[in-house]
Each structure stands twice: as C-alpha cells, then as structure tokens.
Design an enzyme around this catalytic site. Sequence first.
Site, PDB file in Angstrom:
ATOM      1  N   ASN A  10       0.882  -1.168   0.000  1.00 29.95           N
ATOM      2  CA  ASN A  10       0.000   0.000   0.000  1.00 29.95           C
ATOM      3  C   ASN A  10       0.921   1.218   0.000  1.00 29.95           C
ATOM      4  O   ASN A  10       1.382   1.667   1.052  1.00 29.95           O
ATOM      5  CB  ASN A  10      -0.875  -0.062   1.262  1.00 29.95           C
ATOM      6  CG  ASN A  10      -1.828   1.102   1.357  1.00 29.95           C
ATOM      7  OD1 ASN A  10      -1.729   2.062   0.590  1.00 29.95           O
ATOM      8  ND2 ASN A  10      -2.737   1.036   2.302  1.00 29.95           N
ATOM      9  N   ARG A  91      -2.687  -1.901  -3.465  1.00 33.37           N
ATOM     10  CA  ARG A  91      -3.782  -0.953  -3.370  1.00 33.37           C
ATOM     11  C   ARG A  91      -3.564   0.099  -4.459  1.00 33.37           C
ATOM     12  O   ARG A  91      -2.486   0.677  -4.565  1.00 33.37           O
ATOM     13  CB  ARG A  91      -3.759  -0.268  -2.007  1.00 33.37           C
ATOM     14  CG  ARG A  91      -4.828   0.784  -1.889  1.00 33.37           C
ATOM     15  CD  ARG A  91      -4.674   1.564  -0.609  1.00 33.37           C
ATOM     16  NE  ARG A  91      -5.721   2.558  -0.493  1.00 33.37           N
ATOM     17  CZ  ARG A  91      -5.616   3.661   0.215  1.00 33.37           C
ATOM     18  NH1 ARG A  91      -4.498   3.930   0.858  1.00 33.37           N
ATOM     19  NH2 ARG A  91      -6.612   4.513   0.285  1.00 33.37           N
ATOM     20  N   HIS A 182     -11.033   5.352  -0.620  1.00 33.43           N
ATOM     21  CA  HIS A 182     -11.098   4.560   0.627  1.00 33.43           C
ATOM     22  C   HIS A 182     -12.074   3.384   0.520  1.00 33.43           C
ATOM     23  O   HIS A 182     -12.514   2.853   1.540  1.00 33.43           O
ATOM     24  CB  HIS A 182     -11.592   5.394   1.833  1.00 33.43           C
ATOM     25  CG  HIS A 182     -10.589   6.343   2.374  1.00 33.43           C
ATOM     26  ND1 HIS A 182     -10.973   7.505   3.007  1.00 33.43           N
ATOM     27  CD2 HIS A 182      -9.241   6.315   2.407  1.00 33.43           C
ATOM     28  CE1 HIS A 182      -9.897   8.156   3.396  1.00 33.43           C
ATOM     29  NE2 HIS A 182      -8.838   7.456   3.041  1.00 33.43           N
ATOM     30  N   ARG A 243      -5.854  18.183   3.876  1.00 32.55           N
ATOM     31  CA  ARG A 243      -6.748  18.502   2.753  1.00 32.55           C
ATOM     32  C   ARG A 243      -7.988  19.239   3.249  1.00 32.55           C
ATOM     33  O   ARG A 243      -8.515  18.908   4.311  1.00 32.55           O
ATOM     34  CB  ARG A 243      -7.171  17.213   2.033  1.00 32.55           C
ATOM     35  CG  ARG A 243      -6.082  16.636   1.156  1.00 32.55           C
ATOM     36  CD  ARG A 243      -6.463  15.279   0.616  1.00 32.55           C
ATOM     37  NE  ARG A 243      -5.803  14.218   1.356  1.00 32.55           N
ATOM     38  CZ  ARG A 243      -6.070  12.923   1.242  1.00 32.55           C
ATOM     39  NH1 ARG A 243      -7.000  12.520   0.400  1.00 32.55           N
ATOM     40  NH2 ARG A 243      -5.433  12.026   1.952  1.00 32.55           N
ATOM     41  N   GLU A 388      -7.444  -3.126   5.519  1.00 31.82           N
ATOM     42  CA  GLU A 388      -7.419  -3.048   4.051  1.00 31.82           C
ATOM     43  C   GLU A 388      -6.552  -4.154   3.458  1.00 31.82           C
ATOM     44  O   GLU A 388      -6.857  -4.697   2.401  1.00 31.82           O
ATOM     45  CB  GLU A 388      -6.893  -1.675   3.614  1.00 31.82           C
ATOM     46  CG  GLU A 388      -7.881  -0.552   3.900  1.00 31.82           C
ATOM     47  CD  GLU A 388      -7.217   0.810   3.954  1.00 31.82           C
ATOM     48  OE1 GLU A 388      -6.337   1.007   4.812  1.00 31.82           O
ATOM     49  OE2 GLU A 388      -7.579   1.682   3.138  1.00 31.82           O
TER      50      GLU A 388
END
Length: 401
Positions: A10, A91, A182, A243, A388
């Site tokens: 990832n 990912r 996500h 962000r 994940e």
Amino acid sequence: MLNDLVLVFNCGSSSIKFSILDPINYKKYLFGIVERLYLSEAYVTWCINNNTQIKILGNNITHHQALKCIIEIIFTKYDDLVSKIKYIGHRVVHGGNELIQSVIIDDTIIQKIQKNSVFAPLHNPMNILGIQASMQYFPDLKEKNVAVLDTSFYHFMPECAYLYAIPYKLYKKYHIRRYGAHGISHFYVSKKASRLLNISFNHLNIITCHLGGGASITAIRNGVCIDTSMGLTPLEGLVMGTRSGDIDPSVVFFMHDVLGKSIADIQNILTNESGIFGLMQGLTSDFRYVEQKYYSSLQAYRTMNVFCYRLSKYISAYTAALYGKLDAIVFTGGIGENSALMRALTLSKLEFLGFKIDNNLNYNLDNKKSRFINKENTTPIIVIPTNEELVIAQETMQLFL
Ligand code: AMP
C-alpha cells in the site's frame, strides 16, 4: 506447513505499508510501514510474531529506496515466508471509469493506472512504483500482481449521487464525476459490521466513517454504496489532515484572481496546507494533539469543532439518503478508532436521529478490537479497526482460484 501467501503493498505519498498474509486463514504473518518519506529521519517498523523492530533509514528517503529496503528485509530475514509468497496485491487509489474491479496487472493496466494519475496525483504514481518494484524483485511472480482499486466499491452509486451539476458534456466527454476513495476500507468495515450485527450484507443499511489522514464517509443501502463524500479526487468532503475537503469553488477563483496564486500553488494549499494543518495554523496535522489540547487551546478547540460539525452534517445527510433506515454507524481509521472525544462531540449533535453514545464504552480505549459503544436499545455505534490488507490479499488470491 504454510498455505500460499500474498504480499501486499500500500504505497502512499509519504508512507509505504507492506504485509504478508494468508487470506484464507485471515492470518497476518508480517506487517510493516516506512514513514517520513522525503523528510528527515525516515524509518521502517515491522512486526512479526508480536515482535516489533525498527530501522532508521536516513533523510530524504525516496519511494525507490524505501521499496528496496523493504524487499531486503523480507529476503534476508524472512526467507521461509518468501518461498510461500505466490501473489502480490497492490492498493490502487483511482481506477477512473475504466478500471472498475480488481484486475491482474499487465502493461496495459499500468498505463490505465498512469492515465488516472490525473485524478489522484499523490497516490496513483506511488502505486505504480510499488508495482514496478514487485515485478523487478519478484520476476517469477510478474504475472501474479493484482491491482485492487479504492474506487471499485462506488461503481454502483446512483447517477444522482455521482453527477456534479456542471455541463453534462464534461461528464460524457471527460468523465468528470464523483468516484470516491477509501473503498477498500469501507468495504471491509461494512462486511465486518454485517457479521457483528448478524444482518446479511445485501440487507445492510449503514453509514461508515473512515477518519484518518484522509477522511471519507459512505452511505450503504442493501449492501450497495449509494453515496460517498470523496469526489473526482480524494480532496472533496470531510476535513482531513492537510486537505480542505468541501469548499466553495469560488475560493479558488479568489486565490487566483485577488491573491495572484498560480493553480499549482492553490492545489498545494488545498492539498497540503489545509484541513487540520490549516486550521491549526501550520502547527500540526496530528489529531492526537488536537484532542489533547481541546480544553486548553483555542486553535485546537476550533479545529475539533469544525471537524466534528462537518462530520455530523454528513451523517445527517446520509441518514436521509438511507430514508432514516439505519442499522448502524461505524467509525474506523486512526482518528475514528482512537478519538473518543471526536466521536462524543460528533454524535452528541445527533441524538435526535437516535444516536446515543455510552460514555463508559466510548472511553474504554484499552479495547482495540471491534466494539459497540452505544447505549442499550439505541442505534448501534460500532468502532471497527480497518484491515485493508486483508481485503487486498483476498481479492488478489480470488483472481487465481
Ligand atoms: P491513519 O491515516 O488511519 O493512519 O490515521 C492518521 C490519523 O489518526 C492522524 O491524524 C493521527 O493523529 C490520528 N490518530 C492516531 N492515533 C490516534 C489517537 N490515539 N487518538 C487520536 N487520533 C489518533
């Protein structure tokens, strides 16, 4: 005797996570992370058999250097695991309109991931570096690399949720629309919630909040994601580490026309200098600090309140999108799993929707497992550590069975 294993990468903008898993038995043999890429004192930590090790890598470490170091650790220290690695899962953040499900990687797929870098400039190029390193260091597994996409989970969102109200031809011709991100994490926690609630996934109505360095929220109706806060890129939606999340597009025009900022400057401000970092006036993007100083620093108080208010607005909106029929709400990600204060402040505004948090359960931070934190006989509020890597490993192996 070990089963076939999957190596998972990832690759993020400033960190690289890696793990070696047996997806059939849900067993993680090794996991680790390289942090502080391109900064001073980058380091790698990895954990095997509950034993954590750390190695300092130095300053200004690039993705290439970090990947080489990870591979060296795996090859030199864990030879027994290497021989059992049969697949490599990656990912990939943005699949655009062409890559809609997990796929075995070849040159054409790499080109498509590259093409979609325009939608995820901080992520897709790094994902490709991970893929290229895997192909270089594991030449025998060149055809066993799989891209698992964060955008796949949103493929069945209804048109009313994914279309922006801009000239329709911009969607038709350039595919400008909401894609979400996500998705791998939202998928994992919603599946886990379905098991915890004993409700079959295709009957599950749920809101999932992934709150970490990036943050997003989804509404899932009958097991299908029907809306999400991230948009064309992972910049839209909730307040994030650096962000901005949602803003009036006119802020961009103002910065350009009145302040004389270039588009590149504005992109940098909204991506790297906003969110928690911006509200904290450049002091930190670390939510732990915001939480610690909530009662003593005006900046932290303000930041926490903006974060929780924005989140509570989305939760209300998504409850409406699910016609008020909600089986549970889930919190995950570094902030969602660990900040009891954030959960309490967010849901205290939403008691009218049936959310009643149990303070004892909420503040029991010793329990790192999935747990319910609502009062009895009220809407389930569940904290679920995300995984994940497991989803990536399972999807990867699935393609070869
Ligand atoms: P992630 O991207 O999921 O790794 O999450 C990173 C974010 O989680 C950062 O803002 C951290 O400050 C925050 N975080 C991690 N641990 C905690 C904690 N114990 N309490 C509050 N926030 C935390």
